[in-house]
Motif scaffolding. Structure first.
Motif, PDB file in Angstrom:
ATOM      1  N   UNK A   1      45.618  14.865 119.936  1.00  8.52           N
ATOM      2  CA  UNK A   1      46.153  15.630 121.047  1.00  8.52           C
ATOM      3  C   UNK A   1      45.699  15.083 122.382  1.00  8.52           C
ATOM      4  N   UNK A   2      46.398  15.501 123.450  1.00  7.20           N
ATOM      5  CA  UNK A   2      45.995  15.117 124.795  1.00  7.20           C
ATOM      6  C   UNK A   2      46.415  16.206 125.765  1.00  7.20           C
ATOM      7  N   UNK A   3      45.685  16.334 126.851  1.00  9.13           N
ATOM      8  CA  UNK A   3      45.991  17.341 127.863  1.00  9.13           C
ATOM      9  C   UNK A   3      45.593  16.830 129.240  1.00  9.13           C
ATOM     10  N   UNK A   4      46.528  16.937 130.182  1.00 12.26           N
ATOM     11  CA  UNK A   4      46.256  16.560 131.565  1.00 12.26           C
ATOM     12  C   UNK A   4      45.499  17.698 132.239  1.00 12.26           C
ATOM     13  N   UNK A   5      44.521  17.367 133.070  1.00 12.20           N
ATOM     14  CA  UNK A   5      43.788  18.389 133.818  1.00 12.20           C
ATOM     15  C   UNK A   5      44.718  19.061 134.819  1.00 12.20           C
ATOM     16  N   UNK A   6      44.349  20.256 135.248  1.00 11.71           N
ATOM     17  CA  UNK A   6      45.212  21.020 136.153  1.00 11.71           C
ATOM     18  C   UNK A   6      45.397  20.326 137.500  1.00 11.71           C
ATOM     19  N   UNK A   7      44.431  19.486 137.918  1.00 11.77           N
ATOM     20  CA  UNK A   7      44.566  18.759 139.182  1.00 11.77           C
ATOM     21  C   UNK A   7      45.117  17.352 138.990  1.00 11.77           C
ATOM     22  N   UNK A   8      45.434  16.982 137.745  1.00 14.91           N
ATOM     23  CA  UNK A   8      46.035  15.685 137.476  1.00 14.91           C
ATOM     24  C   UNK A   8      45.094  14.512 137.594  1.00 14.91           C
ATOM     25  N   UNK A   9      43.781  14.763 137.603  1.00 22.62           N
ATOM     26  CA  UNK A   9      42.834  13.666 137.811  1.00 22.62           C
ATOM     27  C   UNK A   9      42.442  12.956 136.519  1.00 22.62           C
ATOM     28  N   UNK A  10      42.624  13.609 135.370  1.00 23.62           N
ATOM     29  CA  UNK A  10      42.245  12.981 134.108  1.00 23.62           C
ATOM     30  C   UNK A  10      43.048  13.553 132.950  1.00 23.62           C
TER      31      UNK A  10
END
Length: 326
Positions: A205-214
């Motif tokens: 799985x993968x998930x982008x952080x809410x601020x899009x930094x990682x």
């Protein structure tokens, strides 16, 4: 999919021994017809419907008033009678087997990482999916699993569980502790697919952080979670975040809180045990663990995804999706 991971023999054993709870805070939503395995969830922009991929190559839409309805299909054969009743990877190369799914909230397009058939996109009205890619740099994906979309940029991030073994060979990959999984990026603006990270041990799985930094990436085989930095001084670098979550599968951000839910099991020799939803912060600190053994028995959970005070819970081959009030 661990896999978003087709542990068919393990799951058949686990389903036969599952004991399900009658807890009033837990709701079962049986998958209609002969399909099964609601592996991952995506929500529409107003939160009135959720979408999930199931066996046989179908994407289903669920609303409270209509229940489950067919929304889309990965291939033209996904509608055929012989794609019904498929469990795990049987005929997946013909029917498809959706794993990770996520919407681009700005366009309404639904992106799907189909385990054997590659990256696809489905228009807002549903219907037949369009294949975007099944390889990169001339190398087939082999076994896709997790997927997320950056809600700000629309960039799609997705993983492969393995680059050597197909979904039907997952037991071999797990047994050999395969570490050939990858993290990919698809940019709709340029139509380009690139490899961001290699050497992942079961990229479930993968998930982008809410601020899009990682992006956080789970390693099911290694029981580890990694971070890939998208922006900032560490952009392009990777680091280990936590090994405190056993056999992590899909990971989902919780709105703008900076926290994430991870589906977890303990992968034993015969069956996966102790299914749970684990909440972590952006640095991997475990904030909460919810045991789901009473609700799912010893079943391989694939996702825990929160919306409006409810946790939506998926399994790889189970006969229903679960909703738990938090």
């Amino acid at each position: 999919m661990t896999s978003s991971v087709f542990l068919i023999s393990l799951l058949l054993l686990s389903l036969s021994s599952a004991v399900f709870s009658d807890d009033a805070s837990f709701q079962k939503l049986p998958i209609p017809g002969k399909r099964s395995g609601p592996e991952a969830f995506a929500f529409d922009t107003i939160g009135k419907a959720f979408f999930t991929g199931v066996s046989g190559g179908k994407i289903l839409k669920y609303t409270a008033d209509k229940g489950f309805e067919d929304f889309a299909e990965i291939t033209t054969t996904s509608n055929s009678s012989w794609c019904n009743g498929i469990i795990g990877t049987a005929l997946a190369g013909k029917c498809g087997r959706p794993a990770g799914i996520a919407f681009n909230p700005k366009t309404g397009d639904l992106y799907v990482a189909d385990a054997p058939l590659g990256l696809h996109v489905i228009p807002p009205a549903g219907g037949l999916a369009t294949k975007i890619a099944d390889s990169v740099d001339g190398k087939p994906f082999k076994f896709l699993d997790g997927l997320d979309v950056d809600p700000t940029t629309g960039v799609v991030y997705f993983t492969s569980f393995s680059s050597k073994f197909s979904p039907s060979e997952v037991l071999i990959a797990v047994g050999l502790k395969d570490a050939s999984g990858k993290l990919f990026k698809y940019d709709p603006a340029t139509k380009a697919v690139t490899v961001l990270m290699e050497g992942i041990s079961g990229g479930a799985g993968c998930a982008v952080s809410s601020d899009g930094s990682f992006v956080l990436v789970t390693e099911f085989i290694k029981s580890n979670i990694k971070r890939y930095w998208i922006t900032g001084p560490k952009a392009g670098s990777t680091e280990d975040v936590t090994s405190s979550v056993s056999n992590p599968d899909n990971i989902k951000r919780i709105g703008a809180t900076g926290n994430f839910w991870v589906a977890s099991v303990k992968n034993k020799v015969v069956v996966p045990t102790d299914p749970s939803a684990v909440k972590i912060d952006y640095n991997g600190k475990v904030l909460q663990t919810i045991s789901l053994k009473n609700e799912f028995g010893d079943t391989l959970l694939s996702e825990a995804n929160e919306l409006d005070g409810k946790l939506y819970i998926g399994t790889l081959t189970g006969p229903f999706a679960g909703i738990m009030k938090l």
